[in-house]
Design a protein around this motif. Structure first.
Motif, PDB file in Angstrom:
ATOM      1  N   UNK A  96      84.274 105.770  39.752  1.00 39.90           N
ATOM      2  CA  UNK A  96      84.389 106.943  38.913  1.00 39.90           C
ATOM      3  C   UNK A  96      84.260 106.590  37.447  1.00 39.90           C
ATOM      4  N   UNK A  97      84.353 107.580  36.581  1.00 39.17           N
ATOM      5  CA  UNK A  97      84.184 107.346  35.150  1.00 39.17           C
ATOM      6  C   UNK A  97      85.459 106.795  34.507  1.00 39.17           C
ATOM      7  N   UNK A 117      83.206 105.355  24.762  1.00 41.25           N
ATOM      8  CA  UNK A 117      82.131 106.057  25.466  1.00 41.25           C
ATOM      9  C   UNK A 117      82.439 106.070  26.961  1.00 41.25           C
ATOM     10  N   UNK A 118      81.826 106.978  27.662  1.00 43.40           N
ATOM     11  CA  UNK A 118      82.068 107.150  29.089  1.00 43.40           C
ATOM     12  C   UNK A 118      81.196 106.185  29.886  1.00 43.40           C
ATOM     13  N   UNK A 119      81.803 105.526  30.862  1.00 47.45           N
ATOM     14  CA  UNK A 119      81.079 104.658  31.779  1.00 47.45           C
ATOM     15  C   UNK A 119      81.396 105.082  33.213  1.00 47.45           C
ATOM     16  N   UNK A 120      80.377 105.132  34.018  1.00 46.02           N
ATOM     17  CA  UNK A 120      80.547 105.408  35.439  1.00 46.02           C
ATOM     18  C   UNK A 120      80.475 104.067  36.168  1.00 46.02           C
ATOM     19  N   UNK A 121      81.528 103.734  36.886  1.00 43.25           N
ATOM     20  CA  UNK A 121      81.599 102.435  37.558  1.00 43.25           C
ATOM     21  C   UNK A 121      81.883 102.657  39.041  1.00 43.25           C
ATOM     22  N   UNK A 156      83.373  96.565  34.645  1.00 43.08           N
ATOM     23  CA  UNK A 156      84.352  96.438  35.726  1.00 43.08           C
ATOM     24  C   UNK A 156      85.621  95.768  35.224  1.00 43.08           C
ATOM     25  N   UNK A 157      85.450  94.713  34.463  1.00 44.35           N
ATOM     26  CA  UNK A 157      86.629  94.017  33.929  1.00 44.35           C
ATOM     27  C   UNK A 157      87.484  94.977  33.098  1.00 44.35           C
ATOM     28  N   UNK A 158      86.844  95.726  32.197  1.00 43.69           N
ATOM     29  CA  UNK A 158      87.628  96.609  31.330  1.00 43.69           C
ATOM     30  C   UNK A 158      88.255  97.756  32.101  1.00 43.69           C
ATOM     31  N   UNK A 159      87.565  98.263  33.111  1.00 46.09           N
ATOM     32  CA  UNK A 159      88.172  99.330  33.901  1.00 46.09           C
ATOM     33  C   UNK A 159      89.395  98.805  34.650  1.00 46.09           C
ATOM     34  N   UNK A 210      86.727  86.573  40.160  1.00 44.07           N
ATOM     35  CA  UNK A 210      85.558  87.063  40.867  1.00 44.07           C
ATOM     36  C   UNK A 210      85.776  88.491  41.350  1.00 44.07           C
ATOM     37  N   UNK A 211      84.688  89.125  41.786  1.00 43.54           N
ATOM     38  CA  UNK A 211      84.714  90.509  42.249  1.00 43.54           C
ATOM     39  C   UNK A 211      83.764  90.641  43.444  1.00 43.54           C
ATOM     40  N   UNK A 212      83.828  91.790  44.078  1.00 44.42           N
ATOM     41  CA  UNK A 212      82.851  92.119  45.132  1.00 44.42           C
ATOM     42  C   UNK A 212      82.724  93.625  45.202  1.00 44.42           C
ATOM     43  N   UNK A 213      81.609  94.092  45.752  1.00 45.65           N
ATOM     44  CA  UNK A 213      81.379  95.513  45.883  1.00 45.65           C
ATOM     45  C   UNK A 213      82.353  96.116  46.886  1.00 45.65           C
ATOM     46  N   UNK A 214      82.651  97.398  46.687  1.00 43.10           N
ATOM     47  CA  UNK A 214      83.540  98.109  47.589  1.00 43.10           C
ATOM     48  C   UNK A 214      82.838  98.324  48.927  1.00 43.10           C
TER      49      UNK A 214
END
Length: 449
Positions: free
Chosen positions: A197-198, A217-221, A318-321, A445-449
């Protein structure tokens, strides 16, 4: 955009960042804190150590000391107060863009005693300017921006000087207490989920935010998973022992070339002795701690580890969200824990300790997502190139950010134990070349949902 101060999780509001007198007091405290640290870093070694170049990657400590004073004179005495130059003949010597670090020892630099005297005289006059300047009107002085910028600049050079201390040979010159233990590391989930979501990225309200943090600013992640804590030395050791530095498929081509050229087998400052991994840390050789976030790895090493682990580095958004977004209110916080300024219970900052805290420490500093240690401990590499936000405008000079935009530099987030709170927040952006290892850098690290 929803990045304005609001109640923290503890029911209190963050500091009043609109009151000029509050900002004046904050600027005074930030300048004094920075100078105490500069003094510690430069008084802890003798004049020979101050003038020596301990690595071609770094300046002599005495250059940093006089550069701090010169920038303070340029921006506060000349820029804000309109005063005549004190030492115009040295401006070129301390211009970071005119002289690369490797060449600075050959310059006719101020000697240690003269550099100290110059920086001290500038500071005395700058404090008079701070006391007498209305913190309104032109953008340079509005909300005390110039004073906050100079405090951040000095703290950034203090971090640089601490890197030089790590690179220097010889016995330890600095000491600090150990960071707190992790109280619930054994039960902490390995990763947390951040819903898609944003969210509001960046800031338009933080008074001392630098140009590359602006505007909000708005980001959609899309939704994703991210590590609860930075990758530890123990986890990274498993990558090493599985042949990670010898398997080309994990590495970006440029990273593999770096590994081969320099015969890399482990993070900087690590070495193997009698079947044990040891590291050198500020003049002390010690066993590598299994539970501490790994430090002194390049972007290429972080990226290779993530591939080996079947994961990836998070994007900057992603990190900031994960660090700032509060799904309950839909707003972005100043820090993971809320809008309150960092306290020792929240994060490992300000050279309070000379190492990262164990993974899982600082439970009071976790974000709404459940991720911890997003502020302090280690700078965290992201997968993102350093690029401007939509609506970016250079201020107060284009050489701070604009000249570095592009694919050559990767973004780091979150700060390290070597960063002071004035130069670290949920929106703060650091950047460096992907080969850099001497900086206090780690990753998660991260991975996609």
């Amino acid at each position: 955009m929803t990045d304005s101060p609001a109640p923290s999780p503890h029911g209190t509001r963050g500091p009043d960042l609109q009151d000029p007198e509050v900002l004046r007091e904050r600027a005074l405290a930030a300048l004094l804190t920075a100078r105490r640290r500069t003094t510690l870093l430069t008084d802890s070694v003798d004049d020979h150590e101050l003038t020596a170049q301990h690595s071609p990657l770094m300046s002599p400590l005495v250059w940093d000391l006089a550069h701090i004073g010169n920038q303070e004179e340029l921006w506060l005495l000349r820029g804000v107060a309109g005063r005549e130059a004190m030492r115009p003949e040295i401006d070129g010597l301390y211009d970071a863009f005119e002289h690369p670090r490797a060449t600075r020892p050959s310059l006719p630099l101020l000697a240690p005693a003269e550099a100290r005297s110059y920086a001290s005289e500038v500071r005395g006059r700058a404090l008079d300017v701070l006391e007498s300047t209305p913190l309104g009107g032109p953008a340079l002085v509005r909300s005390g921006f110039a004073f906050g910028m100079i405090a951040q600049h000095e703290q950034q050079h203090d971090e640089t000087m601490l890197i030089t201390h790590q690179l220097r040979s010889g016995p330890a010159a600095l000491s600090a207490p150990e960071p707190p233990h992790a109280t619930d590391a054994a039960t902490l989930a390995a990763e947390v989920m951040v819903p898609g979501g944003p969210f509001t990225m960046g800031t338009s309200t933080e008074p001392w935010a630098l140009d590359n943090e602006r505007p909000a600013h708005r980001r959609e992640v899309p939704g994703f998973f991210i590590d609860t804590a930075p990758v530890t030395c123990g986890a990274y050791r498993a990558f090493i022992e599985d042949g990670g530095y010898g398997e080309r498929s994990w590495w970006a081509p440029e990273g593999w070339a770096m590994v081969r050229e320099h015969e890399l087998t482990a993070p900087l400052f690590w070495h193997r002795d009698a079947g044990q991994w040891l590291r050198r840390r500020f003049g002390v050789t010690e066993p590598v701690p299994e539970d501490e976030p790994v430090l002194h790895v390049s972007w290429y090493e972080a990226d290779a580890y993530a591939r080996w682990a079947g994961r990836r580095l998070p994007t900057e958004a992603e990190w900031e969200k994960a660090a700032r977004h509060d799904p309950a209110s839909g707003r972005s916080r100043r820090y993971p824990w809320g809008d309150d300024d960092p306290a020792p219970v929240h994060a490992n900052l300000g050279q309070r300790h000379l190492r990262p805290a164990p993974a899982g420490a600082y439970p009071a500093g976790r974000s709404p997502s459940g991720a911890g240690q997003l502020i302090g401990d280690v700078w965290e590499w992201t997968s993102s190139d350093f690029l401007p936000y939509p609506g970016f405008a250079p201020f107060p000079y284009r050489e701070y950010s604009e000249v570095f935009f592009g694919p050559e530099h990767k973004v780091l987030r979150g700060g390290s134990f070597a960063v002071d709170a004035v130069a670290c927040r949920g929106t703060f952006r650091n950047w460096d070349l992907p080969v850099r290892r001497q900086i206090f850098s780690g990753f998660r690290t991260a991975r996609d949902l």
